[in-house]
Every structure is written in C-alpha cells, then in structure tokens.
Design a protein around this motif. Structure first.
Motif, short mmCIF file in Angstrom:
data_model
loop_
_atom_site.label_atom_id
_atom_site.label_comp_id
_atom_site.label_asym_id
_atom_site.label_seq_id
_atom_site.Cartn_x
_atom_site.Cartn_y
_atom_site.Cartn_z
N UNK A 1 -16.19 52.03 19.73
CA UNK A 1 -14.86 51.70 19.91
C UNK A 1 -13.92 53.12 19.56
N UNK A 2 -13.29 53.68 20.55
CA UNK A 2 -12.57 54.88 20.44
C UNK A 2 -11.35 54.49 19.65
N UNK A 3 -11.14 55.63 18.61
CA UNK A 3 -10.09 55.64 17.74
C UNK A 3 -9.31 56.96 17.99
N UNK B 1 -8.16 52.43 19.51
CA UNK B 1 -7.48 51.87 18.40
C UNK B 1 -6.57 53.02 17.75
N UNK B 2 -5.24 52.96 17.99
CA UNK B 2 -4.27 53.89 17.53
C UNK B 2 -3.61 53.99 16.09
N UNK B 3 -3.78 54.94 15.42
CA UNK B 3 -3.07 54.83 14.13
C UNK B 3 -1.76 55.76 14.54
N UNK C 1 -13.61 49.13 10.87
CA UNK C 1 -14.82 48.88 10.18
C UNK C 1 -15.59 50.15 9.94
N UNK C 2 -14.80 51.18 10.22
CA UNK C 2 -15.33 52.79 9.74
C UNK C 2 -14.15 53.74 9.80
N UNK C 3 -14.49 54.67 9.55
CA UNK C 3 -13.52 55.98 9.54
C UNK C 3 -13.69 56.71 10.58
N UNK C 4 -14.51 56.62 11.61
CA UNK C 4 -14.87 57.58 12.28
C UNK C 4 -13.67 57.69 13.52
N UNK C 5 -13.22 58.89 13.99
CA UNK C 5 -12.06 59.31 14.69
C UNK C 5 -12.50 60.14 15.74
N UNK D 1 6.07 72.36 9.24
CA UNK D 1 5.78 71.00 10.03
C UNK D 1 5.07 71.47 11.33
N UNK D 2 5.21 72.47 12.07
CA UNK D 2 4.72 72.68 13.44
C UNK D 2 3.39 73.19 13.38
N UNK D 3 3.15 73.81 12.38
CA UNK D 3 2.00 74.85 12.28
C UNK D 3 1.04 74.52 11.14
N UNK D 4 1.49 74.48 9.70
CA UNK D 4 0.58 74.14 8.80
C UNK D 4 0.13 73.01 8.70
N UNK D 5 1.08 71.85 8.96
CA UNK D 5 0.55 70.37 9.06
C UNK D 5 -0.44 70.25 10.21
N UNK D 6 -0.36 70.77 11.24
CA UNK D 6 -1.77 70.43 12.18
C UNK D 6 -3.11 71.36 11.56
N UNK D 7 -2.87 72.48 11.27
CA UNK D 7 -4.00 73.08 10.58
C UNK D 7 -4.73 72.08 9.62
N UNK D 8 -3.85 72.05 8.52
CA UNK D 8 -4.59 71.31 7.31
C UNK D 8 -4.97 69.63 7.57
N UNK D 9 -4.27 69.20 8.69
CA UNK D 9 -4.70 67.84 9.04
C UNK D 9 -6.10 67.90 9.67
N UNK D 10 -6.36 68.88 10.47
CA UNK D 10 -7.46 69.26 11.34
C UNK D 10 -8.59 69.41 9.95
N UNK D 11 -8.31 70.29 9.24
CA UNK D 11 -9.17 70.54 8.37
C UNK D 11 -9.58 69.33 7.34
N UNK D 12 -8.76 68.41 7.16
CA UNK D 12 -8.88 67.13 6.33
C UNK D 12 -9.65 66.24 7.01
N UNK D 13 -9.36 65.98 8.57
CA UNK D 13 -9.83 64.91 9.11
C UNK D 13 -11.31 65.50 9.89
N UNK D 14 -11.59 66.78 9.71
CA UNK D 14 -12.92 67.13 10.51
C UNK D 14 -14.02 66.38 10.16
N UNK D 15 -14.23 65.91 8.76
CA UNK D 15 -15.51 65.19 8.56
C UNK D 15 -15.70 63.78 9.42
N UNK D 16 -14.40 63.35 9.77
CA UNK D 16 -14.06 62.12 10.29
C UNK D 16 -14.32 62.14 11.68
N UNK D 17 -13.79 63.34 12.44
CA UNK D 17 -14.05 63.67 14.05
C UNK D 17 -15.26 63.67 14.27
N UNK D 18 -15.61 62.69 15.27
CA UNK D 18 -17.15 62.45 15.73
C UNK D 18 -17.35 63.50 16.67
N UNK D 19 -18.80 64.01 16.86
CA UNK D 19 -19.18 64.86 17.92
C UNK D 19 -18.79 64.35 19.30
#
Length: 255
Positions: A6-8, A32-34, A87-91, A120-138
């Motif tokens: 299921x896509x998230x 499924x949208x956060x 049921x999982x954290x894959x994004x 807000x416009x630069x640092x937030x996207x950069x560090x959000x990607x960094x934090x979520x990268x382990x969750x982001x599926x290939x």
C-alpha cells in the motif's frame, strides 16, 4: 515502490491551499496520506475528512516547523500514524510543500527575516529528508514545491526567492545521490495560484488578479488542482524516468 504494498505519503503543509489539493489527489490515487499541519487543526481535519469521503485514508500530524526538535517530532508522528493505519513505517512519497513568504527587498530585509525563511523553506526539507531516508522505500518519490520567483526577478520577495533557489539546488543534488535506489527527486514551481493565501488580497485588489491572469497564455489564474495534478504524476510510477527536473506550473506566465 514495493510491489503490492500500500502506497504511503507525507505532505508537509498538507491541510490548506496547494498542500490540501495535493493531499486529496494522492489520497484519491490510493495513497495513505500523512497530513502535516502547523496550527490549524480544523483545516487538517477537513483535509483528512475529504480524503476519507472520497474513499481514501489519511491522518493528521501536527508540528510547527522551525524549533530544533520539530523534525524529530514530525517524523515520530508520521511513524506512529503509519504503524496505526498501515502496520509499518515504510514511506513511498514525500512532498515538501510547507513554506513561508518573506516580503522584503534588499533595503528592508533583516537577518531575522532571512534566518526564518531559510529555516522553514530550506532547512526543514533538508533535515526532514535526512530523518526519513531510512523509511523511504526504494523506488520512492520526493517532490519539492518551489516557485516561479526563483526564475523571474521579484525584488520585493528577495529572501523567499533565494530560499526557493536553494531548495532547487538541493533537489538536483539529492536526485543524483538517491538515483541508485530508484528514488526520484523533482521540483514543481508554481506561479500565482488562487488559494486562501492570496484570495483576500486579490479580492481587495482585483487589478492584481487581472494582471496575473493576463500574464498566462490561458488568461486565467492558476488553481491548486493545476499543481496537484503535476505532483500526482511525478509521484507515480509513470514518472520513473524523470528526476532532478524542475517542472514549472505557471500556465505559460512570463514566457
């Protein structure tokens, strides 16, 4: 994206304006949208309900971007919501839409203005990607929302335009780094879009609306759905061979 899974998706600033349209479009496409929001819980609830009313699934995540712990708070909220609803954290999809303006030119801009808009416009996207990268599926998708202000000189929004230029540089570098994982990274750059952010000003100054509409080749103002449709495509499997690109959604303005 993982076959059969299921896509998230996470849409920052997903409760209003362009973000709301993107939220609804991805929800209708089966994700499924956060729905991230900062303060307006009512707007977030409406966005979630709109997705659910159309047969989709969504949940809100509240975080005010800017403070040092904001990214971690947002990421944890997304993880918890995904566990509950999927049921999982894959994004699969991350849309960095949240942003603020900075109405000042070189004579009036302050250090505080520039720090805030870059936070807000630069640092937030950069560090959000960094934090979520382990969750982001290939095979995942990252779409960053920029602006035509990065291409056309707009002295009165100097800091804003600079921040979007930085965001686009980030997108290209990220696309190169994540390509081996099949993750695409693209930028969508809207022109003036008729959202609640601009609607009151355009009502008070209808001449501004007429001027903006006349700049497009179609003779009308852009709508949030005009942008959401492009984001939906870039977030789909059909856009698998597009990465590191800037897609301008201005209706041909400033040609």
């Amino acid at each position: 994206m993982a076959g059969g899974a299921l896509r998230t998706a996470l849409v920052t600033g997903g409760s209003r304006g362009i973000g709301r349209a993107i939220t609804e479009r991805l929800g209708r496409s089966g994700a499924v949208v956060a729905v991230h929001y900062g303060r307006d819980a009512g707007a977030a609830a409406q966005a979630v309900e709109a997705v659910r009313a159309a047969g989709g699934r969504a949940f809100p995540v509240r975080t005010e971007l800017g403070p040092p712990d904001a990214i971690e708070t947002l990421a944890v909220g997304v993880e918890e919501g995904l566990r509950e609803h999927v049921g999982s954290t894959g994004l699969d999809i991350l849309v960095n839409n949240a942003g603020i303006g900075c109405r000042a030119d070189i004579t009036t801009i302050t250090r505080e203005d520039l720090d805030r808009v870059f936070e807000i416009n630069v640092k937030a996207p950069v560090f959000l990607v960094q934090r979520l990268l382990p969750l982001l599926r290939d095979g995942g998708r990252i779409v960053n929302i920029s602006s035509v202000a990065n291409r056309i000189a707009h002295p009165h929004v100097l800091g804003y335009a600079m921040s979007k230029g930085a965001l686009e540089a980030f997108s290209r570098s990220l696309a190169a780094q994540l390509g081996p994982r099949g993750i695409t990274v693209n930028t969508v750059a809207p022109g003036l879009i008729e959202t609640d952010l601009h609607r009151e000003r355009l009502r008070v100054h209808p001449e501004d609306a007429e001027e903006a509409a006349a700049m497009t080749v179609f003779g009308r103002l852009g709508q949030a759905d005009d942008v959401a449709d492009v984001v939906e495509f870039l977030a789909s499997a059909r856009a698998r061979w597009i990465t590191g690109e800037r897609v301008e959604t201005t209706g041909g303005a400033y040609l």
